[in-house]
Design an enzyme around this catalytic site. Structure first.
Site, PDB file in Angstrom:
ATOM      1  N   GLU A 170      25.812 -12.875  87.070  1.00 16.62           N
ATOM      2  CA  GLU A 170      25.417 -12.467  85.628  1.00 16.62           C
ATOM      3  C   GLU A 170      24.170 -12.420  85.503  1.00 16.62           C
ATOM      4  O   GLU A 170      23.298 -13.008  84.536  1.00 16.62           O
ATOM      5  CB  GLU A 170      25.871 -13.859  84.688  1.00 16.62           C
ATOM      6  N   GLU A 187      35.322 -15.117  87.281  1.00 10.84           N
ATOM      7  CA  GLU A 187      35.232 -16.369  86.386  1.00 10.84           C
ATOM      8  C   GLU A 187      36.345 -16.097  85.285  1.00 10.84           C
ATOM      9  O   GLU A 187      36.116 -14.686  84.821  1.00 10.84           O
ATOM     10  CB  GLU A 187      33.726 -16.584  86.031  1.00 10.84           C
TER      11      GLU A 187
END
Length: 422
Positions: free
Chosen positions: A236, A337
């Site tokens: 991320e 995720e």
């Protein structure tokens, strides 16, 4: 996982390979179909005496070991408190509070108890074939500036043990640089430190690159890591233009080169190279392939949490949206995720709470809808295997025990939930 200690907050939202490694087998065994990595029946590791096997699968089916090596206090508040970390919001702050010696003791206890061999065995019994392990750069202790940085010591021995268990069970392993030097996102616990994002400079890039070299050497020289087939070079990252451009044009090409140079030095043959994983272009940092000359054994990661979108909070809409969620972008992509979490203001309402048995059928269908789309790509990794929230929407293990996720994941796919929505 981009969530704060106090409340869930906003998250931004393999492919032309000649050969690739298969979960459930040692890395040396190659797929015969580069477009469908896991087409064959997947035998468990040779060390398993009963020679049992996972079901025939063609996709990554995976759980994240969240809050094992980077603790996110919102996930494990009871443990965090019992460790003496109090109201601190990150590992950095807890170690600074406790002092190095005491911190090393309490973190060692966490590492040895939070995920055990029985957890790994249970994952296999549920038909999972892969684990994703979020790591902070500080697990390679030579990278830590002990004068200014505070992180627990001794984690590598426990990582080695977990990877050994998983390899013995024939489970494929993704190692994820989840917490980068200097923090790749500002003030979030998943980076291990509540600080501005200072990753995007030569000094911290170099430390991350040294981490990747170290990890590649570890995987290829330590038998406990034999089923690691993929390194994710940063989780991320920033989506701000200048930092994202630096990431694409400087860090990603160097990450590839340093991993391949480490493998070349070890005389690793190309068909045994690690996959190098980056966030896909849907993440918002641009096309990760922009400055890459060679994308052989590249892989991509896509994260999706519907709760952080503007999707109307309606059960039918949630299923319809998930059934029509196109995760295609860079290929091959794993949805690294996702969860069944809903927006905070709805999470405890009777219509949405996981405590209400009347909602069980909805969550069964929603999970089936989610994975049916993710298996249109390379597969998925649920966030997370285990939490202390008492909420199966964030815990794969609890969801199976609650009957929301079936022990045989194929059962969920056979529901064909999306037939009415696509």
């Amino acid at each position: 996982m981009k969530i704060t200690i106090t409340h869930l907050s906003t998250v931004s939202i393999l492919f032309s390979l000649a050969a690739a490694w298969i979960p459930g087998e040692h890395r040396e065994i190659l797929a015969r179909d580069g477009e469908n990595l896991f087409k064959r029946s997947v035998p468990i590791s040779d060390s398993i005496s009963n020679n049992s096997s996972l079901p025939s699968v063609s996709k990554v089916r995976c759980a994240n070991l969240g809050s094992l090596y980077i603790i996110e206090p919102w996930m494990v508040a009871k443990s965090w408190e019992s460790m003496g970390c109090g109201s601190t919001g990150s590992e950095f702050d807890c170690v600074k509070l406790l002092g190095q010696q005491r911190a090393n003791e309490v973190f060692a206890n966490h590492w040895s108890t939070f995920i055990t061999q029985s957890d790994i065995q249970r994952m296999r019994s549920y038909g999972l074939n892969t684990i994703r392990i979020p790591l902070g750069y500080w697990i390679y202790e030579d990278l830590v500036d002990r004068g200014t940085e505070y992180f627990p010591q001794g984690g590598l021995a426990y990582l080695e043990k977990v990877c050994g268990w998983a390899s013995d069970e024939g489970i494929y392993i993704i190692l994820d640089l989840h917490g980068a030097p200097g923090a790749q996102q500002p003030y979030v616990s998943f980076t291990g430190q509540l600080s501005p994002k200072n990753f995007y400079n030569d000094n911290n890039y170099e430390r991350a690159l040294r981490f990747l070299e170290w990890a590649a050497n570890l995987v290829h020289t330590n038998d406990n890591f034999r089923n690691v087939g993929m390194l994710e070079v940063v989780n991320e990252p920033a989506t701000v233009s200048s930092q994202a451009e630096s990431l694409r044009t400087e860090y990603y090409p160097q990450a590839f080169q340093r991993i391949r140079d480490a493998e070349t030095k070890l005389q690793i043959q190309p068909n045994k190279y690690l996959h190098v994983q980056m966030m896909d272009k849907r993440w918002g940092s641009g096309d990760p392939n922009q400055a890459l000359n060679d994308t052989s054994y590249a892989a991509y990661d896509s994260h999706t949490y519907l709760m952080f979108s503007n999707t109307p909070v309606d059960k039918d809409t949630y299923i319809k949206t998930s059934c029509n969620d196109d995760r295609s972008g860079n290929q091959p992509t794993i949805v690294g995720e996702f969860s069944m979490g809903v927006p905070q203001k709805f999470t405890s309402t009777q219509e949405w709470t996981s405590k209400n048995p009347n909602n069980t059928e909805f969550y069964q269908k929603w999970f089936a809808a989610l994975i049916s789309k993710y298996e249109k790509q390379l597969g998925w990794c649920f966030w997370s295997w285990k939490t202390e929230l008492g909420d199966y929407r964030w815990s794969y293990d609890e969801a199976v025990q609650a009957g929301v996720i079936p022990m045989d994941v194929n059962t969920a796919l056979q529901m064909d939930v999306c037939a009415a929505y696509t």
